[in-house]
Enzyme design. Structure first.
Site, mmCIF file in Angstrom:
data_model
loop_
_atom_site.group_PDB
_atom_site.id
_atom_site.type_symbol
_atom_site.label_atom_id
_atom_site.label_comp_id
_atom_site.label_asym_id
_atom_site.label_seq_id
_atom_site.Cartn_x
_atom_site.Cartn_y
_atom_site.Cartn_z
ATOM 1 N N ILE A 106 0.799 -1.333 0.064
ATOM 2 C CA ILE A 106 -0.066 -0.030 -0.151
ATOM 3 C C ILE A 106 0.943 1.329 0.047
ATOM 4 O O ILE A 106 0.291 2.383 -0.102
ATOM 5 C CB ILE A 106 -0.999 -0.059 1.211
ATOM 6 N N THR A 110 11.024 5.845 0.928
ATOM 7 C CA THR A 110 12.392 5.828 0.485
ATOM 8 C C THR A 110 13.126 4.827 1.450
ATOM 9 O O THR A 110 13.890 3.975 0.802
ATOM 10 C CB THR A 110 12.997 7.154 1.275
ATOM 11 N N TYR A 111 12.765 4.457 2.676
ATOM 12 C CA TYR A 111 13.481 3.430 3.354
ATOM 13 C C TYR A 111 12.521 2.165 3.664
ATOM 14 O O TYR A 111 12.921 1.258 4.341
ATOM 15 C CB TYR A 111 13.919 4.015 4.672
ATOM 16 N N SER A 112 11.274 2.099 2.944
ATOM 17 C CA SER A 112 10.396 1.163 3.514
ATOM 18 C C SER A 112 9.341 0.840 2.292
ATOM 19 O O SER A 112 9.099 1.549 1.373
ATOM 20 C CB SER A 112 9.581 1.538 4.892
ATOM 21 N N ASN A 113 8.797 -0.418 2.669
ATOM 22 C CA ASN A 113 7.561 -1.006 1.902
ATOM 23 C C ASN A 113 6.423 -0.814 2.883
ATOM 24 O O ASN A 113 6.806 -1.550 4.091
ATOM 25 C CB ASN A 113 7.750 -2.186 1.028
ATOM 26 N N LYS A 129 5.064 -1.971 8.186
ATOM 27 C CA LYS A 129 6.174 -1.331 7.521
ATOM 28 C C LYS A 129 7.384 -1.978 7.479
ATOM 29 O O LYS A 129 8.095 -2.134 8.504
ATOM 30 C CB LYS A 129 6.057 0.046 8.052
ATOM 31 N N ASP A 224 9.642 15.933 8.979
ATOM 32 C CA ASP A 224 9.104 15.605 7.587
ATOM 33 C C ASP A 224 7.456 15.525 7.528
ATOM 34 O O ASP A 224 6.947 14.809 6.809
ATOM 35 C CB ASP A 224 9.584 14.307 7.286
HETATM 36 N N1 LIG Z 1 -0.438 2.871 9.329
HETATM 37 C C1 LIG Z 1 -0.621 2.952 7.753
HETATM 38 N N2 LIG Z 1 -1.711 2.649 7.195
HETATM 39 C C2 LIG Z 1 -1.947 2.661 6.048
HETATM 40 N N3 LIG Z 1 -1.103 3.117 5.053
HETATM 41 C C3 LIG Z 1 0.351 3.532 5.633
HETATM 42 C C4 LIG Z 1 0.530 3.556 7.103
HETATM 43 N N4 LIG Z 1 1.714 3.698 7.191
HETATM 44 C C5 LIG Z 1 2.353 4.120 6.062
HETATM 45 N N5 LIG Z 1 1.393 3.949 5.229
HETATM 46 C C6 LIG Z 1 1.323 4.163 3.585
HETATM 47 O O1 LIG Z 1 2.950 3.909 3.298
HETATM 48 C C7 LIG Z 1 3.405 4.989 2.755
HETATM 49 C C8 LIG Z 1 4.836 5.137 3.257
HETATM 50 O O2 LIG Z 1 4.945 5.207 4.647
HETATM 51 P P1 LIG Z 1 6.140 6.120 5.454
HETATM 52 O O3 LIG Z 1 5.868 7.496 5.032
HETATM 53 O O4 LIG Z 1 5.997 5.625 6.772
HETATM 54 O O5 LIG Z 1 7.441 5.426 4.740
HETATM 55 P P2 LIG Z 1 9.008 6.037 4.686
HETATM 56 O O6 LIG Z 1 9.697 4.798 4.055
HETATM 57 O O7 LIG Z 1 9.360 6.845 5.856
HETATM 58 O O8 LIG Z 1 8.564 7.318 3.611
HETATM 59 P P3 LIG Z 1 9.113 8.576 3.227
HETATM 60 O O9 LIG Z 1 10.088 8.145 1.991
HETATM 61 O O10 LIG Z 1 7.899 9.157 2.691
HETATM 62 O O11 LIG Z 1 9.771 9.076 4.225
HETATM 63 C C9 LIG Z 1 2.586 6.420 3.334
HETATM 64 O O12 LIG Z 1 2.712 7.600 2.375
HETATM 65 C C10 LIG Z 1 1.338 5.691 3.456
HETATM 66 O O13 LIG Z 1 0.739 6.168 2.114
#
Ligand SMILES: Nc1ncnc2c1ncn2[C@@H]1O[C@H](COP(=O)(O)OP(=O)(O)OP(=O)(O)O)[C@@H](O)[C@H]1O
Length: 575
Positions: A106, A110-113, A129, A224
């Protein structure tokens, strides 16, 4: 030492990223076997960070002294995790990956799926995550550890709740378990049919500021804040998420922190100018950008490079006063200080916004961070105490699932359709339209949080060494059509300003369709049309600078030097 051996396939994991909707194969959730790979903890990242600011380094020394990081403790936590987040996890026991069923991918950061999954014990739908551990992204561990430490400290209805951690027996994968949220604000705002009313905007902003107030009162800076990190559930509850860049801070004992944080469009001027001592003002600036974005129906300062971002800020908010430069003594001041001041024109540009929103936007978008106040003060502003009042979150309309990622996927599909269609009509004049559409599509907020500091440093050396390169300084306001005066003062429609500076998009906002329209008035300014063949014609000094610059900065400089496009930008309250 300094290396964790785990079991995920690097090749496979890269492939699976491309094949983003079928991720079960390599992640250890979904019962599919994993294969071996090597995972490097963030020692290199910590070293790099230490070189830059010294921030957060001590918490990673434990990695290097923790001995065999592959072992687990009595509760089953991997020792490397105990080393970085021991306090945060001590009252938890790890959940096993096979107690969740992964349903769909979903989100991707940058650091996660991020996956939608079913908790097979409770039957509850959750978000998992998964931090991407591979040798190319050693910083992942650092961001994940930070997120766990911060989230365990926070407890508020408008802050995402970390419900647990999942480890995989077969690999060193780690998943963070969150309550599942159906939407994010960026995705909702991009859905054409969704138009927020004034009281809905107030409702979302009230929740955002309440969440920020809680973070700040607990000594946490988010660093952020942007639409895709503001998650919204089907009951209209907004929760601040993604604390991977968050930091603990103590206003009484300010420690230096990195300025390489906050997604570009939402990044305050002090960070662009290299500040290493800052506070709650950074999050409040981002909140101000979001408030104006919700009212305008589009991002208000979509810069493509740090230089362009700062220029957009100065054009809208005015350039800093002499007192500001003296007070903050920022590292990049000499590089970016405009020779003549830019006038603040927020009142003109946002004149169609609701009257009660202006003082709050004006405060949150103050150039001096000390003038932005606090989240508490913002919550007490007249924006929230005058009619129409913020609506109840439960009265917000129910939307179909919408995430920034869904919007990206839809855009991508539409683009492929247009390309197919365009091929069929090649030579019939369709091309002109397609180019204009491509330039005008809302540019996704840059994924990277900052351009590389070394590039900027090299650039500074180059520009200081070569007087000609000073051309990168902003044009003086009298030569810059973007100073913020309305194009036509008697104009009854939305406030507008024209931008003669060629480094900006030619775009206008269509309040009906909420879309960006572009008009390239002269040819040759789009990224797509630029050709490497042009480079040999550059003056030697420019060629030298080019060699050291990130491509986005090069583009900005080139476009500025060419001065071929003209722009008219419009903001409007879309109702
Ligand atoms: N609890 C959640 N419920 C539903 N979707 C989520 C949830 N947490 C994250 N997501 C989805 O996943 C995407 C990526 O999550 P997140 O921003 O935590 O990851 P990241 O690797 O830190 O991203 P970024 O590169 O933006 O810093 C979010 O924009 C959101 O659409």
């Amino acid at each position: 030492m300094g290396c964790v051996l785990g079991k995920i396939a690097i090749g496979k994991s890269r492939r699976s990223r491309q094949n983003s909707n079928n991720q079960n194969a390599s992640d250890g959730v979904g019962g599919v076997p994993e294969v071996e790979a090597k995972i490097t903890p963030p020692v290199a990242a910590a070293r790099a960070d230490r070189r830059n600011t010294g921030e957060s380094v001590s918490e990673y020394y434990s990695f290097r002294t923790s001995g065999n990081s592959f072992t687990t403790n009595q509760q089953g936590w991997p020792s490397w995790l105990v080393a970085v987040a021991g306090d945060a996890i001590k009252d938890w026991t790890p959940r096993r990956a096979n107690t969740f069923e992964k349903l769909d991918k979903i989100g991707q950061g940058t650091y996660s799926n991020v996956y939608k999954a079913r908790d097979l014990i409770t039957g509850k739908i959750v978000a998992l995550k998964k931090v991407r551990f591979d040798t190319l992204e050693p910083e992942s561990v650092k961001f994940m550890a930070r997120e766990i430490l911060v989230l365990k400290k926070l407890n508020h209805p408008n802050v995402i709740k970390l419900e647990g951690l999942v480890t995989s027996r077969m690999s060193s994968s780690l998943y963070l378990v969150f309550e599942y949220m159906e939407h994010d604000l960026a995705g909702l705002a991009a859905v054409q049919k969704v138009k927020f009313t004034e009281s809905q905007v107030k409702c979302y902003m009230k929740q955002l500021l309440s969440g920020l107030e809680h973070c700040h009162n607990n000594g946490v800076l988010h660093r952020d804040v942007k639409g895709s990190n503001l998650l919204i559930d089907n009951d209209g509850i907004l929760k601040i998420a993604d604390f991977g860049l968050a930091a603990f801070y103590d206003p009484e004992h300010k420690q230096p922190m990195t300025s390489r944080v906050v997604t570009l469009w939402y990044r305050p001027p002090e960070l662009l100018l290299g500040a290493t001592h800052y506070g709650v003002g950074v999050d409040l600036w981002s909140a101000g950008c979001i408030l104006a974005e919700l009212l305008a129906g589009k991002p208000i300062m979509p810069g493509r490079t740090e230089v362009e971002q700062l220029h957009k800020i100065f054009k809208l908010c005015g350039s800093p006063s002499e007192e500001y430069w003296k007070k903050f003594k920022l590292p990049n001041a000499t590089l970016f200080k405009p020779q003549q001041p830019y006038k603040r024109c927020i009142a003109d540009i946002f004149k169609d916004f609701p009257t009660s929103s202006y003082p709050l936007i004006d405060t949150l978008l103050a150039i001096d961070p000390d003038e932005r106040g606090t989240a508490t003060a913002a919550l007490n502003s007249e924006f929230f105490t005058t009619e129409p009042y913020p609506c109840e979150s439960s009265s917000l309309p129910k939307y179909p699932p919408s995430k920034e990622m869904d919007v990206k996927l839809r855009d991508e599909a539409a683009r492929r359709q247009r390309d197919l269609h365009g091929k069929a009509h090649a030579g019939d004049g369709t091309r002109k339209v397609r180019i204009s559409e491509r330039v005008s599509r809302a540019i996704p907020a840059p994924e990277a949080n900052a351009e590389l500091q070394p590039n900027l440093d090299r650039w500074r050396v180059m520009t200081q060494a070569n007087a000609k390169s000073k051309s990168e300084k902003f044009p003086p306001p009298h030569q810059d059509g973007a100073v913020g005066y309305p194009l036509d003062a008697s104009h009854n429609g939305p406030a507008s300003f024209s931008v003669a500076d060629a480094s900006f998009n030619s775009s206008s906002f269509d309040p009906k369709s909420r879309s960006m329209r572009s008009t390239i008035t002269t040819a040759g300014t789009s990224r797509q049309r630029r050709s490497k063949k042009e480079e040999p014609h550059m003056a030697p000094s420019r060629k030298l600078i080019h060699a050291f610059l990130p491509s986005s900065v090069r583009l900005s400089i080139d476009m500025r030097l060419r001065g071929r496009a003209s722009v008219s930008e419009t903001f409007s309250h879309h109702r």
